[in-house]
Design an enzyme around this catalytic site. Structure first.
Site, PDB file in Angstrom:
ATOM      1  N   SER A  11       0.829  -1.219   0.000  1.00  0.00           N
ATOM      2  CA  SER A  11       0.000   0.000   0.000  1.00  0.00           C
ATOM      3  C   SER A  11       0.854   1.257   0.000  1.00  0.00           C
ATOM      4  O   SER A  11       0.436   2.300  -0.485  1.00  0.00           O
ATOM      5  CB  SER A  11      -0.936  -0.004   1.217  1.00  0.00           C
ATOM      6  OG  SER A  11      -0.236  -0.407   2.376  1.00  0.00           O
ATOM      7  N   TYR A 166      14.886  -5.406  15.039  1.00  0.00           N
ATOM      8  CA  TYR A 166      14.793  -5.203  13.578  1.00  0.00           C
ATOM      9  C   TYR A 166      16.016  -5.810  12.886  1.00  0.00           C
ATOM     10  O   TYR A 166      15.887  -6.546  11.894  1.00  0.00           O
ATOM     11  CB  TYR A 166      14.695  -3.700  13.284  1.00  0.00           C
ATOM     12  CG  TYR A 166      14.506  -3.343  11.824  1.00  0.00           C
ATOM     13  CD1 TYR A 166      13.231  -3.328  11.242  1.00  0.00           C
ATOM     14  CD2 TYR A 166      15.584  -2.990  11.025  1.00  0.00           C
ATOM     15  CE1 TYR A 166      13.054  -2.981   9.909  1.00  0.00           C
ATOM     16  CE2 TYR A 166      15.415  -2.643   9.690  1.00  0.00           C
ATOM     17  CZ  TYR A 166      14.152  -2.638   9.129  1.00  0.00           C
ATOM     18  OH  TYR A 166      13.989  -2.287   7.805  1.00  0.00           O
TER      19      TYR A 166
HETATM   20  P1  NAP Z   1       6.468   1.668   5.153  1.00  0.00           P
HETATM   21  O1  NAP Z   1       6.544   2.864   4.286  1.00  0.00           O
HETATM   22  O2  NAP Z   1       6.260   1.831   6.608  1.00  0.00           O
HETATM   23  O3  NAP Z   1       5.342   0.692   4.548  1.00  0.00           O
HETATM   24  C1  NAP Z   1       5.096  -0.525   5.203  1.00  0.00           C
HETATM   25  C2  NAP Z   1       4.130  -1.367   4.395  1.00  0.00           C
HETATM   26  O4  NAP Z   1       3.988  -2.619   5.050  1.00  0.00           O
HETATM   27  C3  NAP Z   1       2.738  -0.754   4.319  1.00  0.00           C
HETATM   28  O5  NAP Z   1       2.195  -1.105   3.074  1.00  0.00           O
HETATM   29  C4  NAP Z   1       1.991  -1.454   5.446  1.00  0.00           C
HETATM   30  O6  NAP Z   1       0.580  -1.557   5.243  1.00  0.00           O
HETATM   31  C5  NAP Z   1       2.610  -2.834   5.366  1.00  0.00           C
HETATM   32  N1  NAP Z   1       2.512  -3.600   6.613  1.00  0.00           N
HETATM   33  C6  NAP Z   1       2.930  -3.259   7.854  1.00  0.00           C
HETATM   34  N2  NAP Z   1       2.652  -4.237   8.725  1.00  0.00           N
HETATM   35  C7  NAP Z   1       2.045  -5.223   8.017  1.00  0.00           C
HETATM   36  C8  NAP Z   1       1.501  -6.485   8.353  1.00  0.00           C
HETATM   37  N3  NAP Z   1       1.512  -6.936   9.612  1.00  0.00           N
HETATM   38  N4  NAP Z   1       0.947  -7.228   7.376  1.00  0.00           N
HETATM   39  C9  NAP Z   1       0.903  -6.778   6.091  1.00  0.00           C
HETATM   40  N5  NAP Z   1       1.385  -5.582   5.727  1.00  0.00           N
HETATM   41  C10 NAP Z   1       1.947  -4.822   6.674  1.00  0.00           C
HETATM   42  O7  NAP Z   1       7.811   0.791   5.026  1.00  0.00           O
HETATM   43  P2  NAP Z   1       8.903   0.725   3.837  1.00  0.00           P
HETATM   44  O8  NAP Z   1       9.978   1.681   4.166  1.00  0.00           O
HETATM   45  O9  NAP Z   1       8.246   0.769   2.530  1.00  0.00           O
HETATM   46  O10 NAP Z   1       9.489  -0.727   4.121  1.00  0.00           O
HETATM   47  C11 NAP Z   1       9.088  -1.863   3.378  1.00  0.00           C
HETATM   48  C12 NAP Z   1      10.060  -2.995   3.653  1.00  0.00           C
HETATM   49  O11 NAP Z   1      11.375  -2.573   3.296  1.00  0.00           O
HETATM   50  C13 NAP Z   1      10.147  -3.397   5.125  1.00  0.00           C
HETATM   51  O12 NAP Z   1      10.341  -4.781   5.229  1.00  0.00           O
HETATM   52  C14 NAP Z   1      11.384  -2.659   5.613  1.00  0.00           C
HETATM   53  O13 NAP Z   1      11.958  -3.296   6.707  1.00  0.00           O
HETATM   54  C15 NAP Z   1      12.249  -2.736   4.392  1.00  0.00           C
HETATM   55  N6  NAP Z   1      13.290  -1.721   4.311  1.00  0.00           N
HETATM   56  C16 NAP Z   1      13.011  -0.383   4.347  1.00  0.00           C
HETATM   57  C17 NAP Z   1      14.047   0.537   4.250  1.00  0.00           C
HETATM   58  C18 NAP Z   1      13.823   2.016   4.238  1.00  0.00           C
HETATM   59  O14 NAP Z   1      14.821   2.758   4.329  1.00  0.00           O
HETATM   60  N7  NAP Z   1      12.610   2.508   4.103  1.00  0.00           N
HETATM   61  C19 NAP Z   1      15.364   0.091   4.154  1.00  0.00           C
HETATM   62  C20 NAP Z   1      15.618  -1.279   4.150  1.00  0.00           C
HETATM   63  C21 NAP Z   1      14.576  -2.165   4.213  1.00  0.00           C
HETATM   64  P3  NAP Z   1      -0.463  -0.396   5.736  1.00  0.00           P
HETATM   65  O15 NAP Z   1      -0.313   0.733   4.755  1.00  0.00           O
HETATM   66  O16 NAP Z   1      -1.782  -1.045   5.670  1.00  0.00           O
HETATM   67  O17 NAP Z   1      -0.028   0.003   7.113  1.00  0.00           O
END
Ligand code: NAP
Length: 262
Positions: A11, A166
Site C-alpha cells: 500500500s 529489527y
Molecule cells: P512503510 O513505508 O512503513 O510501509 C510498510 C508497508 O507494510 C505498508 O504497506 C503497510 O501496510 C505494510 N505492513 C505493515 N505491517 C504489516 C503487516 N503486519 N501485514 C501486512 N502488511 C503490513 O515501510 P517501507 O519503508 O516501505 O518498508 C518496506 C520494507 O522494506 C520493510 O520490510 C522494511 O523493513 C524494508 N526496508 C526499508 C528501508 C527504508 O529505508 N525505508 C530500508 C531497508 C529495508 P499499511 O499501509 O496497511 O499500514
C-alpha cells in the site's frame, strides 16, 4: 495470461514502488496491506495506469491481511488462487520498524514478539505456503518456475543499537532466503534477497533529518536517498528472469553503502 505477483505491504513505500514497476512490466498484482485500504486501492489504480502507459493491460487486486497472523496468510494465498489461479512471484516486503526504537538494554519482549511476527515469522510461513503451491504448479507445467524475493535491509549486517530486534529479524531473513533457495531449487524456483539501504518512505520519515545529514556527509558513495523505484527496478530484473543461474543470493540496493573507504 500475465504473470501474477503477490506483494506484501504494497500500500505504501517500497512495496508500492515494487508494484508500480512490476505493473509497468505487465504483471498482474495482488496488493496486500495491513490497515490502509485507501492507500492500497491507490496503489492498485496507479499500477493499472502505469501498465497502460507502458502498453500493458493488467489486473491489480487488493487484499487485507496481517502477515504475522497464520489465518491471514492462508486467506491471502487463497485469495490469489481464487482470483488468478496461479502465482509466479511472492515479494515478502511487509515490515515494521523497531517499536519505540529502545536501546538494547531496555528493549521489551512484547515489542520483540510483535516485530518478529511481522518481519520474520510472516515471510517464513508465507514462503512455506507459496513454496508448496509453486512446487504443485511446476509439477503440472514445468515451464512455471515461481520466484520468491525477500526484502531485507542493510540492517541485516549493520548494527543499530536502538533497533536490535529489527536487525536480528533482517539477519534472519538472510537464512530464510538461503533455506528456501536450497529447498525449492529442484522445482525451478529461485529465491532472492533484495537488501535496500536508506529509502525514502513513511518508515524513514521520522529519522529524515538524521539521514539527510549522514548522506550529505558521504555515508554512501551515491550521495542521495534511495527511492522505492530503485528497489522496484531490482525486483523487476529478478522477476523477469535475468538471473536464472543465481539463487539464495543478496542484491544490494543501497547506493554503495557497503563499500569500505579509507
Ligand atoms: P512503510 O513505508 O512503513 O510501509 C510498510 C508497508 O507494510 C505498508 O504497506 C503497510 O501496510 C505494510 N505492513 C505493515 N505491517 C504489516 C503487516 N503486519 N501485514 C501486512 N502488511 C503490513 O515501510 P517501507 O519503508 O516501505 O518498508 C518496506 C520494507 O522494506 C520493510 O520490510 C522494511 O523493513 C524494508 N526496508 C526499508 C528501508 C527504508 O529505508 N525505508 C530500508 C531497508 C529495508 P499499511 O499501509 O496497511 O499500514
Amino acid at each position: 495470461m500475465n504473470q501474477v505477483a503477490l506483494i506484501t505491504g504494497a500500500s505504501r513505500g517500497i512495496g508500492r514502488g515494487v508494484a508500480l514497476d512490476l505493473a509497468a512490466a505487465g504483471w498482474n498484482l495482488v496488493v496486500n496491506y495491513a490497515n490502509n485500504k485507501t492507500a492500497a486501492d491507490d496503489t492498485a489504480e496507479c499500477s493499472i495506469e502505469h501498465a497502460r502507459s507502458a502498453g500493458h493491460e493488467i489486473c491489480a487486486k487488493t487484499c487485507q491481511g496481517d502477515v504475522g497472523q497464520s489465518k491471514d496468510r492462508d486467506r491471502l494465498v487463497s485469495f490469489v488462487r481464487n482470483q488468478f489461479g496461479r502465482l509466479d512471484l511472492l515479494v515478502n516486503n511487509a515490515g515494521i520498524t523497531s517499536i519505540g526504537r529502545s536501546d538494547l538494554l531496555e528493549a521489551s519482549e512484547e515489542n520483540w514478539d510483535a516485530l518478529m511476527a511481522i518481519n520474520l515469522k510472516g515471510p517464513f510461513f508465507l514462503s512455506q505456503l507459496v513454496g508448496n503451491w509453486m512446487i504443485e504448479q511446476n509439477k503440472l507445467d514445468s515451464s512455471l518456475r515461481g520466484k520468491i524475493i525477500n526484502i531485507s535491509s542493510i540492517s541485516s549486517d549493520a548494527v543499530s543499537i536502538n533497533r536490535g530486534d529489527y536487525c536480528i529479524a533482517k539477519a534472519g531473513l538472510r537464512m530464510v532466503t538461503k533455506l528456501f533457495a536450497a529447498r525449492l531449487a529442484d522445482a525451478g524456483i529461485n529465491v532472492y534477497e533484495v537488501r535496500p539501504g536508506i529509502i525514502a518512505s513513511d518508515m524513514t520519515e521520522p529519522v529524515k533529518n538524521k539521514y539527510d545529514k549522514m548522506i550529505n556527509e558521504g555515508l554512501t558513495p551515491i550521495r542521495r536517498w534511495g527511492q522505492p523505484g530503485d528497489v522496484g527496478k531490482a525486483v523487476v530484473a529478478l522477476a523477469q528472469d535475468y538471473f536464472p543461474f543465481t539463487t539464495g543470493d543478496v542484491f544490494n540496493v543501497d547506493g554503495g553503502f557497503t563499500v569500505r573507504r579509507i
